[in-house]
Design a protein around this motif. Structure first.
Motif, mmCIF file in Angstrom:
data_model
loop_
_atom_site.group_PDB
_atom_site.id
_atom_site.type_symbol
_atom_site.label_atom_id
_atom_site.label_comp_id
_atom_site.label_asym_id
_atom_site.label_seq_id
_atom_site.Cartn_x
_atom_site.Cartn_y
_atom_site.Cartn_z
ATOM 1 N N GLN A 1 15.945 45.702 66.176
ATOM 2 C CA GLN A 1 17.250 45.464 66.752
ATOM 3 C C GLN A 1 18.379 46.287 66.159
ATOM 4 O O GLN A 1 19.364 46.610 66.775
ATOM 5 C CB GLN A 1 17.614 44.107 67.115
ATOM 6 N N GLY A 2 18.008 46.543 64.922
ATOM 7 C CA GLY A 2 19.138 47.419 64.241
ATOM 8 C C GLY A 2 20.429 46.610 64.197
ATOM 9 O O GLY A 2 20.558 45.650 64.760
ATOM 10 N N PRO A 3 21.549 47.375 63.907
ATOM 11 C CA PRO A 3 21.522 48.661 62.957
ATOM 12 C C PRO A 3 21.074 47.911 61.646
ATOM 13 O O PRO A 3 21.496 46.830 61.377
ATOM 14 C CB PRO A 3 22.775 49.331 63.030
ATOM 15 N N LEU A 4 20.595 48.818 60.594
ATOM 16 C CA LEU A 4 20.103 50.235 60.548
ATOM 17 C C LEU A 4 18.881 50.451 61.441
ATOM 18 O O LEU A 4 18.074 49.759 61.726
ATOM 19 C CB LEU A 4 20.025 50.798 59.248
ATOM 20 N N TYR A 5 18.807 51.765 62.296
ATOM 21 C CA TYR A 5 17.837 52.158 62.753
ATOM 22 C C TYR A 5 16.980 52.960 62.054
ATOM 23 O O TYR A 5 16.838 54.339 62.302
ATOM 24 C CB TYR A 5 18.288 52.704 64.099
ATOM 25 N N LEU A 6 16.441 52.618 60.842
ATOM 26 C CA LEU A 6 15.664 53.428 59.930
ATOM 27 C C LEU A 6 14.602 52.678 59.398
ATOM 28 O O LEU A 6 14.615 51.574 59.329
ATOM 29 C CB LEU A 6 16.778 53.746 58.735
ATOM 30 N N ALA A 7 13.487 53.635 58.838
ATOM 31 C CA ALA A 7 12.496 53.140 58.114
ATOM 32 C C ALA A 7 12.622 53.574 56.687
ATOM 33 O O ALA A 7 12.856 54.594 56.177
ATOM 34 C CB ALA A 7 11.152 53.528 59.061
ATOM 35 N N PHE A 8 11.763 52.601 55.790
ATOM 36 C CA PHE A 8 12.167 52.881 54.588
ATOM 37 C C PHE A 8 10.541 52.667 53.892
ATOM 38 O O PHE A 8 9.898 51.618 54.171
ATOM 39 C CB PHE A 8 13.067 52.193 53.792
ATOM 40 N N GLU A 9 10.020 53.736 53.335
ATOM 41 C CA GLU A 9 8.609 53.339 52.648
ATOM 42 C C GLU A 9 8.748 53.539 50.843
ATOM 43 O O GLU A 9 9.661 54.293 50.602
ATOM 44 C CB GLU A 9 7.715 54.629 52.674
ATOM 45 N N ASN A 10 8.416 52.177 50.385
ATOM 46 C CA ASN A 10 8.851 52.028 48.981
ATOM 47 C C ASN A 10 10.234 52.101 48.682
ATOM 48 O O ASN A 10 10.400 52.699 47.647
ATOM 49 C CB ASN A 10 7.960 52.906 48.304
ATOM 50 N N ASP B 1 9.535 65.606 61.310
ATOM 51 C CA ASP B 1 9.798 66.709 60.317
ATOM 52 C C ASP B 1 11.429 67.032 60.344
ATOM 53 O O ASP B 1 11.770 67.701 59.537
ATOM 54 C CB ASP B 1 8.972 67.715 60.598
ATOM 55 N N SER B 2 11.713 66.723 61.515
ATOM 56 C CA SER B 2 13.222 67.323 61.852
ATOM 57 C C SER B 2 14.153 66.260 61.714
ATOM 58 O O SER B 2 15.333 66.361 62.230
ATOM 59 C CB SER B 2 13.334 68.010 63.096
ATOM 60 N N SER B 3 13.831 64.897 61.516
ATOM 61 C CA SER B 3 14.848 64.028 61.262
ATOM 62 C C SER B 3 15.982 64.236 60.516
ATOM 63 O O SER B 3 15.861 64.718 59.512
ATOM 64 C CB SER B 3 14.090 62.372 60.896
ATOM 65 N N ASN B 4 17.085 63.606 60.869
ATOM 66 C CA ASN B 4 18.345 63.469 60.185
ATOM 67 C C ASN B 4 18.882 62.147 60.374
ATOM 68 O O ASN B 4 18.611 61.416 61.251
ATOM 69 C CB ASN B 4 19.429 64.338 60.823
ATOM 70 N N ILE B 5 19.507 61.717 59.423
ATOM 71 C CA ILE B 5 20.443 60.339 59.419
ATOM 72 C C ILE B 5 21.675 60.606 60.477
ATOM 73 O O ILE B 5 22.655 61.506 59.850
ATOM 74 C CB ILE B 5 20.714 59.686 58.227
ATOM 75 N N ILE B 6 21.689 59.871 61.322
ATOM 76 C CA ILE B 6 22.869 60.309 62.515
ATOM 77 C C ILE B 6 23.481 58.899 62.730
ATOM 78 O O ILE B 6 22.957 57.883 62.452
ATOM 79 C CB ILE B 6 22.351 61.012 63.731
ATOM 80 N N HIS B 7 24.561 59.086 63.519
ATOM 81 C CA HIS B 7 25.226 57.785 64.153
ATOM 82 C C HIS B 7 24.743 57.557 65.481
ATOM 83 O O HIS B 7 24.788 58.224 66.477
ATOM 84 C CB HIS B 7 26.628 58.024 64.395
ATOM 85 N N VAL B 8 23.626 56.447 65.625
ATOM 86 C CA VAL B 8 22.951 56.372 66.658
ATOM 87 C C VAL B 8 23.727 55.394 67.749
ATOM 88 O O VAL B 8 24.254 54.292 67.352
ATOM 89 C CB VAL B 8 21.694 55.250 66.578
ATOM 90 N N ASN B 9 24.364 55.892 68.798
ATOM 91 C CA ASN B 9 25.485 55.350 69.758
ATOM 92 C C ASN B 9 25.059 56.049 71.185
ATOM 93 O O ASN B 9 24.036 56.552 71.355
ATOM 94 C CB ASN B 9 26.705 55.789 69.175
ATOM 95 N N GLN C 1 26.081 58.296 72.719
ATOM 96 C CA GLN C 1 26.042 59.616 73.088
ATOM 97 C C GLN C 1 24.943 60.417 72.461
ATOM 98 O O GLN C 1 24.728 61.636 72.672
ATOM 99 C CB GLN C 1 27.482 60.336 72.422
ATOM 100 N N SER C 2 24.236 59.632 71.438
ATOM 101 C CA SER C 2 23.221 60.390 70.658
ATOM 102 C C SER C 2 22.008 60.154 70.892
ATOM 103 O O SER C 2 20.824 60.627 70.522
ATOM 104 C CB SER C 2 23.508 60.033 69.027
ATOM 105 N N VAL C 3 21.790 58.849 71.647
ATOM 106 C CA VAL C 3 20.143 58.489 72.054
ATOM 107 C C VAL C 3 20.177 58.296 73.430
ATOM 108 O O VAL C 3 21.133 57.849 74.140
ATOM 109 C CB VAL C 3 19.844 57.086 71.221
ATOM 110 N N THR C 4 18.730 58.469 73.857
ATOM 111 C CA THR C 4 18.465 57.775 75.298
ATOM 112 C C THR C 4 17.014 57.241 75.163
ATOM 113 O O THR C 4 16.254 57.650 74.280
ATOM 114 C CB THR C 4 18.396 58.855 76.205
ATOM 115 N N PRO C 5 16.710 56.273 75.841
ATOM 116 C CA PRO C 5 17.503 55.535 76.723
ATOM 117 C C PRO C 5 18.615 54.528 75.981
ATOM 118 O O PRO C 5 18.450 54.125 74.832
ATOM 119 C CB PRO C 5 16.719 54.562 77.568
ATOM 120 N N ALA D 1 14.988 60.443 65.065
ATOM 121 C CA ALA D 1 13.995 60.451 66.050
ATOM 122 C C ALA D 1 13.608 58.851 66.340
ATOM 123 O O ALA D 1 12.291 58.654 66.992
ATOM 124 C CB ALA D 1 12.770 61.337 65.085
ATOM 125 N N TRP D 2 14.419 58.094 66.115
ATOM 126 C CA TRP D 2 14.018 56.699 66.454
ATOM 127 C C TRP D 2 13.656 56.350 67.944
ATOM 128 O O TRP D 2 14.203 56.942 68.907
ATOM 129 C CB TRP D 2 15.441 55.993 66.091
#
Length: 498
Positions: free
Chosen positions: A178-187, A195-203, A205-209, A224-225
């Motif tokens: 459900q976020g936010p954050l919409y991130l995964a963490f390993e250790n 491979d092309s992921s960046n940390i962005i503002h998920v809103n 304008q930036s995500v679909t659906p 890439a969430w």
């Protein structure tokens, strides 16, 4: 102290059982088809065949409860075995940037098993807060996790995460799907989802659906969430841990699935099985996906020869969903079974949850048991199975269930201390009597608002409030006094003799 364990399950012995704890999200009694089949004796709308198999081959406990009717505070109780009022945040740690309420030296599922010689892993939804540094490196950021957040280093959780609480390996989502954050963490380091992921503002304008942005709002996330892929990702990490682990060392896995929480975005397929659109609602699709995640984990245990000597506990963080789930109720599905209320409610449907124990080579009995159990009991039970039974001072609210599971006599709980949800209700259960009390966030008041007899009032679904009944005024007064005394004194809520 009466803590019976099977004689050969002792510290340092290679025959220690493997242990897997599965905590589902927003899953009620009626969401599991075993309950619908055997208790309601009705045809289920969605079949949870793999979870059912654990119940059929193990023990289903009919009177089991989450610590609260909401997610985050229950996760504190599961991890520590403590009632929530022992936490500095008794109503829960909700933000990604809030300090974890669990001290690094407190007994937890992770460090108790780690000290017993187990390889430990946490995979899934965290929701216990943590520490992220400001980009200047001078201080830890504390603030809202909603919206665009500049000047915070989101590449690493420096403290307050699973690896700080005894888990040697972790793959976690700070707030689930459900976020936010919409991130995964390993250790505790950001794990890019592509491979092309960046940390962005998920809103918007930036995500679909747009459904990706849950009711919790927009925030920082991986570019890439994809919510529909999270269940596959997490369960694959759990399987990877099981299969990549040497057979000579016992493993402990705490798998905290974020299913079936909002947003309901099921995958098209999962291991070749059609999921999206396979049931009457997206919500029920997510329940089906949860069952397939369990299948993956059990299959990994079987393929590595571990299954029969694995203690598996399956339960949920609170009751099921009955709101904002189009199509679910219309289909005839009842997430709370025959109980009143659902997630966030002080009624039974808010906190009465599935509780399944499977351990093929050790359980002395199979079938259904009706006795009061709390998710807090998982810690003492796991510790005893690992060969390190806990002293009552270390786990004052966690009851070792092994004597029950291995066919020995066990004293039942005389009372339970519970919480409702966001309305700040407190609950005191004494035998079949249940007192609901109204409080506030500051706990400046504790006032009775409902009294129910769960035995005589079961068919009425907690509709017969006895609060104003003259014959029960002394009981209300006594229960209120008992609750306050137990809570304020800090005494143990489990007895020293088991």
């Amino acid at each position: 102290m009466f803590l019976l364990i099977l004689p050969h399950y002792v510290l340092g012995n290679p025959e220690q059982p493997d242990i897997v704890v599965i905590l589902a999200d927003d899953i009620g009694l009626g969401d599991i088809s075993y309950y619908t089949d055997t208790v309601l004796q009705q045809k289920p709308v969605v079949r949870t065949a793999n979870i059912d198999a654990l119940a059929q081959q193990g023990i289903w406990i009919n009177d089991a409860h989450s610590a609260t009717a909401l997610c985050a505070p229950t996760r504190y109780a599961v991890m520590t075995g403590n009632n929530n009022y022992r936490s500095k945040s008794p109503w829960g740690v909700w933000g990604s940037f809030q300090p974890n309420a669990i001290a690094s030296d407190a007994p937890t599922l992770g460090n108790v098993t780690q000290k017993a010689g187990y390889k430990t892993a946490f995979v899934g939804k965290w929701h216990l807060g943590g520490d992220f540094m400001r980009t200047d490196g001078q201080s830890v950021f504390r603030g809202s996790d909603e919206g665009f957040i500049p000047n915070v280093d989101l590449s690493v959780m420096v403290a307050g995460g699973p690896n700080d609480l005894g888990f040697e390996y972790s793959y976690m989502l700070p707030d689930g799907i459900q976020g936010p954050l919409y991130l995964a963490f390993e250790n505790q380091r950001w794990a890019p989802l592509s491979d092309s992921s960046n940390i962005i503002h998920v809103n918007q304008q930036s995500v679909t659906p747009l459904k990706t942005i849950s009711d919790k709002g927009d925030g920082m996330g991986d570019s890439a969430w994809d919510t529909s892929k999270i269940g596959d990702l997490l369960s694959a990490k759990a399987v990877e841990f099981i299969r990549g682990h040497p057979a000579q060392q016992p493993l402990f896995l705490y798998y905290a699935s974020p299913m079936a929480h909002l947003p309901h975005m099921p995958p098209a397929y999962f291991d070749g099985e059609k999921v999206a659109g396979s049931t009457p609602s997206a919500h029920l699709d997510m329940i089906y996906e949860l069952d397939l995640q369990v299948k993956r984990i059990v299959s990994a245990l079987k393929s590595t020869g571990r299954y029969k000597d694995t203690l598996i506990i399956f339960t949920s963080d609170n009751g099921g969903l009955t709101y904002r789930v189009p199509g679910t109720l219309a289909s005839g599905h009842r997430p709370s079974g025959d109980y009143r209320g659902s997630k966030n409610s002080a009624y039974e449907g808010g906190h009465r949850v599935p509780f399944i124990v499977s351990w093929p080579n050790a359980l002395a009995k199979r079938g259904q048991l009706t006795l009061p159990v709390l998710v807090q009991d998982i810690l003492a039970t796991v510790a005893a199975a690992a060969g390190t039974p806990m002293d009552i001072s270390a786990a004052p609210d966690s009851k070792n269930l092994l004597p029950l599971l291995t066919g020995q006599a066990q004293q039942e709980r005389h009372f339970m201390m519970l919480q409702g949800g966001s309305n700040n209700e407190l609950i005191y259960r004494q035998g079949e009597w249940k007192l609901i009390m109204q409080s506030d966030h500051k706990l400046s008041k504790i006032e009775p608002i409902a009294l129910f007899n769960l035995h005589s009032n079961h068919q009425e679904r907690e509709s017969k409030n006895l609060l104003k009944s003259p014959e029960h005024q002394s009981r209300i007064k006594s229960m209120l006094a008992d609750y306050k005394q137990i809570r304020q004194s800090g005494i143990a809520t489990v007895s020293a003799d088991g």
